[in-house]
Enzyme design. Sequence first.
Site, PDB file in Angstrom:
ATOM      1  N   HIS A   7       1.595   4.421  -2.679  1.00  0.00           N
ATOM      2  CA  HIS A   7       1.977   5.914  -2.298  1.00  0.00           C
ATOM      3  C   HIS A   7       2.998   6.351  -3.098  1.00  0.00           C
ATOM      4  O   HIS A   7       3.173   7.767  -3.526  1.00  0.00           O
ATOM      5  CB  HIS A   7       1.270   6.186  -0.979  1.00  0.00           C
ATOM      6  CG  HIS A   7       0.184   5.911  -0.900  1.00  0.00           C
ATOM      7  ND1 HIS A   7      -0.445   6.786  -1.647  1.00  0.00           N
ATOM      8  CD2 HIS A   7      -0.658   5.535  -0.035  1.00  0.00           C
ATOM      9  CE1 HIS A   7      -1.956   6.240  -0.819  1.00  0.00           C
ATOM     10  NE2 HIS A   7      -1.935   5.700   0.303  1.00  0.00           N
ATOM     11  N   HIS A  17       1.127  -1.443   0.085  1.00  0.00           N
ATOM     12  CA  HIS A  17       0.344   0.249  -0.129  1.00  0.00           C
ATOM     13  C   HIS A  17       0.970   0.961   0.315  1.00  0.00           C
ATOM     14  O   HIS A  17       0.571   1.862  -0.661  1.00  0.00           O
ATOM     15  CB  HIS A  17      -1.304  -0.104   1.089  1.00  0.00           C
ATOM     16  CG  HIS A  17      -2.176   0.495   1.517  1.00  0.00           C
ATOM     17  ND1 HIS A  17      -3.044   1.107   0.929  1.00  0.00           N
ATOM     18  CD2 HIS A  17      -2.112   2.793   1.712  1.00  0.00           C
ATOM     19  CE1 HIS A  17      -3.692   2.033   1.256  1.00  0.00           C
ATOM     20  NE2 HIS A  17      -2.776   2.820   1.640  1.00  0.00           N
ATOM     21  N   GLU A  18       1.347   1.065   1.149  1.00  0.00           N
ATOM     22  CA  GLU A  18       2.570   2.760   0.917  1.00  0.00           C
ATOM     23  C   GLU A  18       3.209   2.915  -0.258  1.00  0.00           C
ATOM     24  O   GLU A  18       3.877   3.331  -0.400  1.00  0.00           O
ATOM     25  CB  GLU A  18       3.541   2.429   2.638  1.00  0.00           C
ATOM     26  CG  GLU A  18       2.562   2.404   3.787  1.00  0.00           C
ATOM     27  CD  GLU A  18       1.093   3.361   3.417  1.00  0.00           C
ATOM     28  OE1 GLU A  18       1.834   4.676   3.100  1.00  0.00           O
ATOM     29  OE2 GLU A  18       0.478   3.177   4.212  1.00  0.00           O
TER      30      GLU A  18
END
Length: 546
Positions: A149, A145-146
């Site tokens: 980003h 997920h990170e």
Amino acid sequence: MIGGGGRRVRRFGRCNTPLPLLSSVNQYHHSLSHTITCWYCDYKISAFNDFLFSFGRKYSRFLRIWFSMGITFSVAALLGATLVLLWNSTSIVRLYNGNVDISNDLVFGFFSLPPLSVLKVPSLGVSLIDGGFIIFSTLISVAVHEFGHAISAASEGVHIEYIAIFLATLFPGALVAFNYEMLQSLPQLAVLRIYCAGIWHNAVFCAVCALALLLLPSVLYPFYIHGENPMVLDVTSMSPLSGYLSPGDVVISVDGIKVHSPQDWMDLIVLMNDLGLQGSHLYKDSANVQKADRRKGYCISSSWLRDNGNAQVVDHQSTCADDLTLLSTIPCFNMSVLEGRSSEDGQGKENNACLRAKDIVDLKKCGNGWSATEKNTSRCECSQDETCVGPVLSPGLTWIQIAYSRPYSAECLSVWRNLSADFVSLDSGETNCGGTFVFIGDALPMANSIKLTAYRPRSTFSLGLSLPNRLERMITCTFHVSFALALLNSLPVYYLDGESILEVIFGYFTMLNPRRRQVLKICLLGGTLLLVLAMTKIFLVQIFVA
């Protein structure tokens, strides 16, 4: 989750201790740092900043296309998750009215902690390995997920300040902090790509996990057989099958129906349990004898039954010894057969006998209760000198005949070596490496008391009996954690990605400009409230069900 950089600070709790987000000026002097306050602690990592930024800039053109696809998915996910919450918001009222049926409840299905549901094995508990699966899958899903980003921001030319793992009160999480001024200077579409990247990566990761599950049998094919017969991994000490099955045994069939997987095992047991509850005690009612004749029977010599069929039933209790089972005649309704038989052949009158289950399991079967999938099964399979008899069971009990093999036992291996047989053969009749037994009792607890896997080793030299099962569970758990992370971040809830995504989307509606902040606040407050209600409902349902 995304955090901002620059001059902003955040305050938590009553300590009023500032948590500065490092600016790009002094960020690169420390690769590791941490912050600890009354209600918050974190661990900041900046060692990967240069690598992530150079990677994002190098492939920026491709990455922008990739993350533009994520915008469509993330916006659709936000709308879909919001509609699900709205649709199920009224169910909390039904719950308070006593309706706890959640079989078709979407909110319960989405937010009932999928990682834990995957690891639940009735009566087997949750081991340290299961806990390790949850920790591992959470770390991987959060990292994916990170990473989304971070790479998306780098492709837009935004410097990454740091990646932080934090614990706010009792809630863990992670975030990527950017240079806030650079983020604000980007076009709205670029900002939306950054905010949607985490959800998009989690969704793609779910697809990767699903593909891995599909390919796992092929990857393990040189070492393991998949989908032929389920193998026993564990049997609880309290299981009624503990004296019959042990780890390494292979379940061949249930009531003569071949079992290919653990799901087949459960489906058959549930079906037989339902059929047993419907007709286990109706045979005594002559008006319902046709319906009750969905019973399992065995062909026994009519002469033996006449000589030994003297068992009595007093007050619905048989006079059989504890190790014996009462059997009674199953009537025959095939009129063409009845016309050729006299009443003395044993088919026209009631006879009871006490027998051991193991003494009749190898006899020819009769009655049409053996296979619910077979149509037009005759009830008169027995020969002229035989009678069809079936067990007399108390309501709620089920008669289930289970065939098994022990291909990895020393006796079996010795026989197969002498016969130069194929190791994967499960012909227990020739090698005497297995057997058949009958279970009489409550079927569902019995089925849940053993742990099965669809994989079994091809030879004694293997990577372990439980390795495929652990890989399968780890991948499945990771899929569910990643799915839950994507779903939660899609919701219009405070402090999650949905808040930032919704804020950028509202920026496209110029008509909302005078009241945009107020509308955004109302939406976030409503989404947070609906999520709290959904989680409360799950908590209450768990209490009621327990």
